[in-house]
Motif scaffolding. Sequence first.
Motif, PDB file in Angstrom:
ATOM      1  N   VAL A  23       0.650  -1.173   0.324  1.00  0.00           N
ATOM      2  CA  VAL A  23       0.131  -0.175  -0.320  1.00  0.00           C
ATOM      3  C   VAL A  23       0.857   0.905   0.093  1.00  0.00           C
ATOM      4  O   VAL A  23       0.602   2.073  -0.265  1.00  0.00           O
ATOM      5  CB  VAL A  23      -1.050  -0.011   1.180  1.00  0.00           C
ATOM      6  N   LEU A  24       1.956   1.581   0.478  1.00  0.00           N
ATOM      7  CA  LEU A  24       2.842   2.405   0.947  1.00  0.00           C
ATOM      8  C   LEU A  24       3.515   2.473  -0.625  1.00  0.00           C
ATOM      9  O   LEU A  24       3.930   3.866  -0.933  1.00  0.00           O
ATOM     10  CB  LEU A  24       4.295   2.434   1.737  1.00  0.00           C
ATOM     11  N   GLN A  25       3.985   1.459  -1.640  1.00  0.00           N
ATOM     12  CA  GLN A  25       4.583   1.794  -2.227  1.00  0.00           C
ATOM     13  C   GLN A  25       3.559   2.625  -3.289  1.00  0.00           C
ATOM     14  O   GLN A  25       3.705   2.739  -3.800  1.00  0.00           O
ATOM     15  CB  GLN A  25       5.178   0.285  -3.169  1.00  0.00           C
ATOM     16  N   ALA A  26       2.175   1.442  -3.055  1.00  0.00           N
ATOM     17  CA  ALA A  26       1.151   2.424  -3.973  1.00  0.00           C
ATOM     18  C   ALA A  26       0.701   4.333  -4.333  1.00  0.00           C
ATOM     19  O   ALA A  26       0.962   5.200  -4.647  1.00  0.00           O
ATOM     20  CB  ALA A  26       0.155   1.425  -3.732  1.00  0.00           C
ATOM     21  N   ILE A  27       1.185   4.496  -2.640  1.00  0.00           N
ATOM     22  CA  ILE A  27       0.793   5.088  -2.254  1.00  0.00           C
ATOM     23  C   ILE A  27       1.854   6.796  -2.414  1.00  0.00           C
ATOM     24  O   ILE A  27       1.777   8.134  -2.947  1.00  0.00           O
ATOM     25  CB  ILE A  27       0.531   6.428  -0.577  1.00  0.00           C
ATOM     26  N   GLU A  28       3.532   5.955  -2.818  1.00  0.00           N
ATOM     27  CA  GLU A  28       4.666   6.968  -3.089  1.00  0.00           C
ATOM     28  C   GLU A  28       4.481   7.017  -5.091  1.00  0.00           C
ATOM     29  O   GLU A  28       4.637   8.439  -4.979  1.00  0.00           O
ATOM     30  CB  GLU A  28       5.652   6.233  -2.527  1.00  0.00           C
ATOM     31  N   GLU A  29       4.258   5.886  -5.293  1.00  0.00           N
ATOM     32  CA  GLU A  29       3.835   7.030  -6.661  1.00  0.00           C
ATOM     33  C   GLU A  29       3.240   6.934  -7.465  1.00  0.00           C
ATOM     34  O   GLU A  29       3.423   7.693  -8.514  1.00  0.00           O
ATOM     35  CB  GLU A  29       3.691   4.745  -7.418  1.00  0.00           C
ATOM     36  N   CYS A  30       2.147   7.420  -6.518  1.00  0.00           N
ATOM     37  CA  CYS A  30       0.930   8.115  -6.823  1.00  0.00           C
ATOM     38  C   CYS A  30       1.066   9.258  -6.167  1.00  0.00           C
ATOM     39  O   CYS A  30       0.761  10.258  -5.985  1.00  0.00           O
ATOM     40  CB  CYS A  30      -0.435   7.997  -6.015  1.00  0.00           C
ATOM     41  N   VAL A  76       5.804  -1.078  10.579  1.00  0.00           N
ATOM     42  CA  VAL A  76       5.830  -0.554   9.092  1.00  0.00           C
ATOM     43  C   VAL A  76       5.651   0.729   8.914  1.00  0.00           C
ATOM     44  O   VAL A  76       6.409   1.224   8.612  1.00  0.00           O
ATOM     45  CB  VAL A  76       4.382  -1.426   8.336  1.00  0.00           C
ATOM     46  N   GLY A  77       4.968   1.258  10.108  1.00  0.00           N
ATOM     47  CA  GLY A  77       4.904   2.846  10.111  1.00  0.00           C
ATOM     48  C   GLY A  77       5.982   3.962  10.774  1.00  0.00           C
ATOM     49  O   GLY A  77       5.926   4.337  10.073  1.00  0.00           O
ATOM     50  N   SER A  78       6.254   3.036  11.688  1.00  0.00           N
ATOM     51  CA  SER A  78       7.736   3.288  11.586  1.00  0.00           C
ATOM     52  C   SER A  78       9.083   3.488  11.113  1.00  0.00           C
ATOM     53  O   SER A  78       9.692   4.479  11.000  1.00  0.00           O
ATOM     54  CB  SER A  78       8.002   3.189  13.123  1.00  0.00           C
ATOM     55  N   LEU A  79       8.902   3.003  10.250  1.00  0.00           N
ATOM     56  CA  LEU A  79      10.045   2.333   9.425  1.00  0.00           C
ATOM     57  C   LEU A  79       9.977   3.910   8.420  1.00  0.00           C
ATOM     58  O   LEU A  79      10.339   4.018   7.728  1.00  0.00           O
ATOM     59  CB  LEU A  79      10.128   0.977   8.670  1.00  0.00           C
ATOM     60  N   TYR A  80       8.770   3.543   8.319  1.00  0.00           N
ATOM     61  CA  TYR A  80       8.035   4.359   6.861  1.00  0.00           C
ATOM     62  C   TYR A  80       7.775   5.784   7.047  1.00  0.00           C
ATOM     63  O   TYR A  80       8.864   6.441   6.883  1.00  0.00           O
ATOM     64  CB  TYR A  80       6.772   4.304   6.382  1.00  0.00           C
ATOM     65  N   PRO A 138       9.355   2.196   0.209  1.00  0.00           N
ATOM     66  CA  PRO A 138       8.862   0.890   0.609  1.00  0.00           C
ATOM     67  C   PRO A 138       9.706  -0.636  -0.315  1.00  0.00           C
ATOM     68  O   PRO A 138       9.820  -1.655   0.752  1.00  0.00           O
ATOM     69  CB  PRO A 138       7.462   1.370  -0.075  1.00  0.00           C
ATOM     70  N   GLU A 139      10.385   0.205  -1.059  1.00  0.00           N
ATOM     71  CA  GLU A 139      11.302  -1.295  -1.571  1.00  0.00           C
ATOM     72  C   GLU A 139      12.582  -1.389  -0.384  1.00  0.00           C
ATOM     73  O   GLU A 139      12.775  -2.356  -1.359  1.00  0.00           O
ATOM     74  CB  GLU A 139      12.024  -0.458  -2.800  1.00  0.00           C
ATOM     75  N   ASP A 140      13.120  -0.425   0.290  1.00  0.00           N
ATOM     76  CA  ASP A 140      13.898  -0.522   0.638  1.00  0.00           C
ATOM     77  C   ASP A 140      13.292  -1.948   2.377  1.00  0.00           C
ATOM     78  O   ASP A 140      13.851  -2.344   2.194  1.00  0.00           O
ATOM     79  CB  ASP A 140      14.594   0.211   1.207  1.00  0.00           C
ATOM     80  N   MET A 141      12.296  -1.625   2.427  1.00  0.00           N
ATOM     81  CA  MET A 141      11.229  -1.841   3.616  1.00  0.00           C
ATOM     82  C   MET A 141      11.154  -2.754   3.382  1.00  0.00           C
ATOM     83  O   MET A 141      11.100  -4.603   4.023  1.00  0.00           O
ATOM     84  CB  MET A 141      10.009  -1.272   3.703  1.00  0.00           C
ATOM     85  N   MET A 142      10.813  -3.517   1.762  1.00  0.00           N
ATOM     86  CA  MET A 142      10.711  -4.836   1.598  1.00  0.00           C
ATOM     87  C   MET A 142      12.014  -5.875   1.645  1.00  0.00           C
ATOM     88  O   MET A 142      11.846  -7.207   1.666  1.00  0.00           O
ATOM     89  CB  MET A 142       9.901  -4.922  -0.162  1.00  0.00           C
ATOM     90  N   LEU A 184      11.600  11.731  13.897  1.00  0.00           N
ATOM     91  CA  LEU A 184      10.726  11.402  13.108  1.00  0.00           C
ATOM     92  C   LEU A 184      10.445  12.288  11.739  1.00  0.00           C
ATOM     93  O   LEU A 184       9.961  13.267  12.090  1.00  0.00           O
ATOM     94  CB  LEU A 184       9.379   9.919  13.121  1.00  0.00           C
ATOM     95  N   GLU A 185       9.937  11.569  10.539  1.00  0.00           N
ATOM     96  CA  GLU A 185      10.018  12.665  10.069  1.00  0.00           C
ATOM     97  C   GLU A 185       8.290  13.079   9.353  1.00  0.00           C
ATOM     98  O   GLU A 185       7.653  14.435   8.902  1.00  0.00           O
ATOM     99  CB  GLU A 185      10.324  12.002   7.969  1.00  0.00           C
ATOM    100  N   ILE A 186       7.533  11.843  10.294  1.00  0.00           N
ATOM    101  CA  ILE A 186       6.017  12.375   9.832  1.00  0.00           C
ATOM    102  C   ILE A 186       5.407  11.553  11.772  1.00  0.00           C
ATOM    103  O   ILE A 186       6.304  10.568  11.888  1.00  0.00           O
ATOM    104  CB  ILE A 186       5.533  10.862   9.100  1.00  0.00           C
ATOM    105  N   PRO A 187       4.917  12.535  11.795  1.00  0.00           N
ATOM    106  CA  PRO A 187       4.136  12.068  13.117  1.00  0.00           C
ATOM    107  C   PRO A 187       3.728  11.252  13.966  1.00  0.00           C
ATOM    108  O   PRO A 187       2.695  10.121  11.879  1.00  0.00           O
ATOM    109  CB  PRO A 187       3.040  13.164  13.345  1.00  0.00           C
ATOM    110  N   LEU A 188       3.829   9.562  14.275  1.00  0.00           N
ATOM    111  CA  LEU A 188       3.557   8.592  14.749  1.00  0.00           C
ATOM    112  C   LEU A 188       3.449   8.260  15.638  1.00  0.00           C
ATOM    113  O   LEU A 188       3.325   8.691  16.920  1.00  0.00           O
ATOM    114  CB  LEU A 188       5.097   8.255  14.347  1.00  0.00           C
ATOM    115  N   HIS A 189       2.577   7.604  15.573  1.00  0.00           N
ATOM    116  CA  HIS A 189       1.072   7.409  17.201  1.00  0.00           C
ATOM    117  C   HIS A 189       1.273   5.519  17.494  1.00  0.00           C
ATOM    118  O   HIS A 189       0.892   4.801  15.839  1.00  0.00           O
ATOM    119  CB  HIS A 189       0.157   7.469  17.526  1.00  0.00           C
TER     120      HIS A 189
END
Length: 269
Positions: free
Chosen positions: A28-35, A51-55, A61-65, A107-112
Amino acid sequence: MTKAKNANMRWGLALSGGGARGLLQVGVLQAIEECDLKPSCISGTSIGAIVGSLYAAGMKPEDMMKLLSGKGFLNLFRLKPSLSGLLGMKYLETVLDQYLPDTFEELEIPLHVFATNLSKGECVGFHSGDLSKPILASSSIPILFEPVEIDGDKYVDGGVMNNLPAEACRNHCNYTLGVEVNKGKFTQNLKTMKNVALEVFHLVVNRSSEEGMKNCNYVLRPEMEPSFDLLDFSKASSLFDLGYREGMIWAKKFKREYFNHSIETEISE
Protein backbone atom coordinates in the motif's frame (compact mmCIF):
# COMPACT_ATOMS: atom_id res chain seq x y z
CA MET A 1 3.25 17.41 -5.07
CA THR A 2 -0.28 17.53 -6.47
CA LYS A 3 -2.39 20.38 -5.07
CA ALA A 4 -5.56 19.39 -3.24
CA LYS A 5 -8.92 20.97 -4.04
CA ASN A 6 -9.01 21.82 -0.33
CA ALA A 7 -5.75 23.54 0.58
CA ASN A 8 -6.20 22.43 4.21
CA MET A 9 -6.47 18.75 3.27
CA ARG A 10 -4.61 16.54 5.73
CA TRP A 11 -4.93 12.76 5.61
CA GLY A 12 -3.79 10.10 8.04
CA LEU A 13 -2.84 6.46 7.66
CA ALA A 14 -3.92 3.89 10.29
CA LEU A 15 -2.20 0.49 10.14
CA SER A 16 -3.54 -2.57 11.93
CA GLY A 17 -1.79 -5.44 13.62
CA GLY A 18 -1.78 -8.87 12.02
CA GLY A 19 1.73 -10.29 12.20
CA ALA A 20 3.34 -11.15 8.87
CA ARG A 21 0.13 -10.21 7.06
CA GLY A 22 1.13 -6.61 7.76
CA LEU A 23 3.57 -6.86 4.85
CA LEU A 24 0.52 -6.05 2.74
CA GLN A 25 0.84 -2.54 4.19
CA VAL A 26 4.23 -2.11 2.50
CA GLY A 27 2.57 -2.66 -0.87
CA VAL A 28 0.00 0.00 0.00
CA LEU A 29 2.83 2.38 0.86
CA GLN A 30 4.46 1.69 -2.51
CA ALA A 31 1.24 2.64 -4.30
CA ILE A 32 0.97 5.79 -2.19
CA GLU A 33 4.55 6.75 -3.07
CA GLU A 34 4.01 6.22 -6.79
CA CYS A 35 0.89 8.36 -6.69
CA ASP A 36 2.74 11.23 -5.03
CA LEU A 37 0.68 11.02 -1.84
CA LYS A 38 2.13 11.36 1.63
CA PRO A 39 0.24 11.02 4.91
CA SER A 40 0.27 13.88 7.40
CA CYS A 41 0.37 11.39 10.29
CA ILE A 42 0.55 7.63 10.86
CA SER A 43 -0.88 5.47 13.64
CA GLY A 44 -0.21 1.79 14.11
CA THR A 45 -0.49 -1.29 16.27
CA SER A 46 1.86 -4.29 16.28
CA ILE A 47 3.19 -4.92 12.73
CA GLY A 48 1.43 -1.69 11.76
CA ALA A 49 3.60 0.10 14.31
CA ILE A 50 6.72 -1.52 12.83
CA VAL A 51 5.87 -0.71 9.21
CA GLY A 52 4.58 2.73 10.12
CA SER A 53 7.68 3.63 12.12
CA LEU A 54 10.07 2.56 9.36
CA TYR A 55 8.14 4.65 6.84
CA ALA A 56 7.90 7.61 9.22
CA ALA A 57 11.68 7.38 9.64
CA GLY A 58 12.12 7.84 5.88
CA MET A 59 12.59 4.26 4.68
CA LYS A 60 11.25 3.73 1.15
CA PRO A 61 8.80 0.85 0.64
CA GLU A 62 11.16 -0.95 -1.76
CA ASP A 63 13.92 -0.85 0.86
CA MET A 64 11.45 -1.97 3.51
CA MET A 65 10.59 -4.98 1.37
CA LYS A 66 14.25 -5.93 1.07
CA LEU A 67 14.52 -5.78 4.84
CA LEU A 68 11.28 -7.62 5.58
CA SER A 69 11.77 -10.37 3.01
CA GLY A 70 15.47 -10.90 3.75
CA LYS A 71 16.78 -14.06 5.31
CA GLY A 72 17.27 -12.47 8.71
CA PHE A 73 13.80 -10.94 8.88
CA LEU A 74 12.18 -14.32 8.29
CA ASN A 75 13.15 -14.85 11.93
CA LEU A 76 11.63 -11.57 13.08
CA PHE A 77 9.76 -13.28 15.91
CA ARG A 78 12.58 -15.67 16.75
CA LEU A 79 11.24 -18.57 18.75
CA LYS A 80 13.78 -18.37 21.58
CA PRO A 81 12.23 -19.09 24.99
CA SER A 82 13.27 -16.94 27.92
CA LEU A 83 13.44 -17.96 31.59
CA SER A 84 9.73 -17.14 31.85
CA GLY A 85 8.89 -19.79 29.26
CA LEU A 86 7.62 -17.14 26.87
CA LEU A 87 9.30 -16.14 23.62
CA GLY A 88 11.67 -13.24 23.18
CA MET A 89 11.87 -10.72 20.32
CA LYS A 90 15.58 -9.97 20.36
CA TYR A 91 15.83 -9.88 16.58
CA LEU A 92 13.09 -7.27 16.28
CA GLU A 93 14.80 -5.17 18.94
CA THR A 94 18.04 -5.31 16.93
CA VAL A 95 16.25 -4.26 13.73
CA LEU A 96 14.54 -1.31 15.40
CA ASP A 97 17.80 -0.11 16.95
CA GLN A 98 19.50 -0.27 13.55
CA TYR A 99 16.88 1.46 11.40
CA LEU A 100 15.02 3.86 13.68
CA PRO A 101 16.02 7.05 15.50
CA ASP A 102 15.93 7.14 19.29
CA THR A 103 12.79 9.23 19.70
CA PHE A 104 9.40 9.94 18.11
CA GLU A 105 10.42 13.57 17.69
CA GLU A 106 13.14 12.61 15.19
CA LEU A 107 10.73 10.96 12.75
CA GLU A 108 9.88 12.65 9.44
CA ILE A 109 6.14 11.97 9.86
CA PRO A 110 4.26 12.20 13.21
CA LEU A 111 3.64 8.69 14.54
CA HIS A 112 1.29 7.24 17.17
CA VAL A 113 1.96 3.72 18.49
CA PHE A 114 -0.53 1.79 20.61
CA ALA A 115 0.09 -0.96 23.16
CA THR A 116 -2.04 -2.64 25.84
CA ASN A 117 -1.11 -1.83 29.44
CA LEU A 118 -1.68 -5.09 31.33
CA SER A 119 -1.04 -3.46 34.69
CA LYS A 120 -3.90 -0.98 34.24
CA GLY A 121 -6.10 -2.81 31.73
CA GLU A 122 -6.10 -0.05 29.13
CA CYS A 123 -4.81 0.78 25.67
CA VAL A 124 -2.12 3.46 25.67
CA GLY A 125 -0.92 5.63 22.81
CA PHE A 126 2.72 6.70 22.57
CA HIS A 127 3.81 9.64 20.40
CA SER A 128 6.80 11.22 22.14
CA GLY A 129 10.01 10.20 23.85
CA ASP A 130 11.65 6.78 23.46
CA LEU A 131 10.60 5.09 20.23
CA SER A 132 11.72 1.45 20.21
CA LYS A 133 10.20 0.22 23.49
CA PRO A 134 6.61 1.21 22.64
CA ILE A 135 6.97 -0.54 19.26
CA LEU A 136 8.31 -3.69 20.94
CA ALA A 137 5.44 -3.53 23.44
CA SER A 138 2.90 -3.00 20.68
CA SER A 139 4.20 -6.13 18.90
CA SER A 140 4.29 -8.49 21.88
CA ILE A 141 1.57 -11.04 21.12
CA PRO A 142 0.21 -12.25 24.49
CA ILE A 143 0.68 -15.88 25.53
CA LEU A 144 3.50 -16.24 22.98
CA PHE A 145 5.83 -13.34 23.78
CA GLU A 146 7.15 -11.66 26.89
CA PRO A 147 5.42 -8.45 27.98
CA VAL A 148 7.56 -5.32 27.67
CA GLU A 149 8.09 -3.15 30.73
CA ILE A 150 7.73 0.62 30.36
CA ASP A 151 7.89 2.88 33.43
CA GLY A 152 7.16 -0.06 35.72
CA ASP A 153 4.06 -1.31 33.83
CA LYS A 154 3.80 -4.43 31.66
CA TYR A 155 2.64 -3.99 28.06
CA VAL A 156 1.56 -6.38 25.31
CA ASP A 157 0.23 -6.14 21.76
CA GLY A 158 -2.01 -3.14 21.17
CA GLY A 159 -4.30 -5.31 19.05
CA VAL A 160 -5.80 -6.81 22.21
CA MET A 161 -7.77 -3.59 22.77
CA ASN A 162 -7.24 -1.39 19.70
CA ASN A 163 -6.09 -3.17 16.56
CA LEU A 164 -6.76 -0.26 14.18
CA PRO A 165 -6.02 2.99 16.08
CA ALA A 166 -7.62 5.31 13.55
CA GLU A 167 -8.82 7.84 16.13
CA ALA A 168 -5.23 9.09 16.56
CA CYS A 169 -5.20 10.15 12.90
CA ARG A 170 -8.79 11.35 12.96
CA ASN A 171 -7.89 13.78 15.74
CA HIS A 172 -5.22 15.40 13.57
CA CYS A 173 -6.52 14.98 10.01
CA ASN A 174 -9.72 15.48 8.04
CA TYR A 175 -9.44 12.14 6.21
CA THR A 176 -8.21 8.75 7.47
CA LEU A 177 -7.28 5.66 5.46
CA GLY A 178 -7.26 2.41 7.40
CA VAL A 179 -5.41 -0.75 6.35
CA GLU A 180 -6.73 -3.84 8.17
CA VAL A 181 -5.09 -7.22 7.41
CA ASN A 182 -7.07 -9.85 9.32
CA LYS A 183 -10.04 -10.69 7.13
CA GLY A 184 -10.05 -14.44 6.50
CA LYS A 185 -9.87 -17.88 8.10
CA PHE A 186 -6.26 -18.76 8.89
CA THR A 187 -6.04 -21.52 11.52
CA GLN A 188 -6.98 -24.87 9.99
CA ASN A 189 -5.56 -27.15 12.68
CA LEU A 190 -6.66 -26.45 16.25
CA LYS A 191 -4.98 -29.50 17.77
CA THR A 192 -1.95 -27.66 19.15
CA MET A 193 -1.85 -25.11 21.96
CA LYS A 194 0.06 -22.69 19.74
CA ASN A 195 -2.64 -22.76 17.06
CA VAL A 196 -5.41 -22.42 19.62
CA ALA A 197 -3.64 -19.38 21.08
CA LEU A 198 -3.20 -17.83 17.64
CA GLU A 199 -6.85 -18.41 16.74
CA VAL A 200 -8.02 -16.85 20.00
CA PHE A 201 -5.78 -13.87 19.32
CA HIS A 202 -7.13 -13.62 15.77
CA LEU A 203 -10.69 -13.46 17.09
CA VAL A 204 -9.69 -10.78 19.60
CA VAL A 205 -7.95 -8.52 17.07
CA ASN A 206 -10.81 -8.84 14.58
CA ARG A 207 -13.23 -7.61 17.20
CA SER A 208 -10.90 -4.84 18.35
CA SER A 209 -10.55 -3.55 14.76
CA GLU A 210 -14.27 -2.80 14.49
CA GLU A 211 -14.25 0.56 16.25
CA GLY A 212 -11.19 1.70 14.34
CA MET A 213 -12.80 0.91 11.00
CA LYS A 214 -15.75 3.12 11.96
CA ASN A 215 -13.29 5.99 12.46
CA CYS A 216 -11.90 5.70 8.93
CA ASN A 217 -13.12 7.42 5.79
CA TYR A 218 -11.94 4.43 3.78
CA VAL A 219 -10.69 0.97 4.80
CA LEU A 220 -8.52 -1.38 2.76
CA ARG A 221 -9.45 -4.85 4.06
CA PRO A 222 -8.99 -7.51 1.37
CA GLU A 223 -9.84 -11.18 1.89
CA MET A 224 -6.61 -12.90 2.90
CA GLU A 225 -5.53 -16.38 1.86
CA PRO A 226 -5.53 -19.06 4.61
CA SER A 227 -1.80 -19.57 3.97
CA PHE A 228 -1.02 -16.03 5.15
CA ASP A 229 -0.03 -17.16 8.63
CA LEU A 230 0.43 -14.70 11.49
CA LEU A 231 4.10 -15.60 11.98
CA ASP A 232 5.16 -16.59 8.45
CA PHE A 233 7.15 -13.88 6.66
CA SER A 234 8.03 -16.11 3.69
CA LYS A 235 5.07 -14.88 1.61
CA ALA A 236 6.24 -11.27 1.58
CA SER A 237 6.06 -10.91 -2.20
CA SER A 238 2.43 -12.10 -2.48
CA LEU A 239 1.35 -9.86 0.39
CA PHE A 240 3.17 -6.86 -1.11
CA ASP A 241 1.51 -7.40 -4.51
CA LEU A 242 -1.95 -7.63 -2.94
CA GLY A 243 -1.35 -4.45 -0.96
CA TYR A 244 -0.03 -2.64 -4.02
CA ARG A 245 -3.15 -3.48 -6.05
CA GLU A 246 -5.49 -2.43 -3.24
CA GLY A 247 -3.45 0.71 -2.63
CA MET A 248 -3.60 1.79 -6.27
CA ILE A 249 -7.39 1.36 -6.33
CA TRP A 250 -7.68 3.61 -3.29
CA ALA A 251 -5.16 6.18 -4.58
CA LYS A 252 -7.03 6.63 -7.87
CA LYS A 253 -10.31 7.10 -6.03
CA PHE A 254 -8.76 9.47 -3.51
CA LYS A 255 -7.15 11.67 -6.17
CA ARG A 256 -10.36 11.84 -8.20
CA GLU A 257 -12.37 12.95 -5.18
CA TYR A 258 -9.92 15.24 -3.38
CA PHE A 259 -7.37 16.43 -5.94
CA ASN A 260 -7.43 18.30 -9.22
CA HIS A 261 -6.58 15.48 -11.60
CA SER A 262 -6.68 11.71 -11.95
CA ILE A 263 -3.83 9.21 -11.86
CA GLU A 264 -4.43 8.48 -15.56
CA THR A 265 -3.96 12.18 -16.45
CA GLU A 266 -0.78 12.30 -14.40
CA ILE A 267 0.65 9.24 -16.18
CA SER A 268 -0.24 10.54 -19.64
CA GLU A 269 1.66 13.74 -18.92
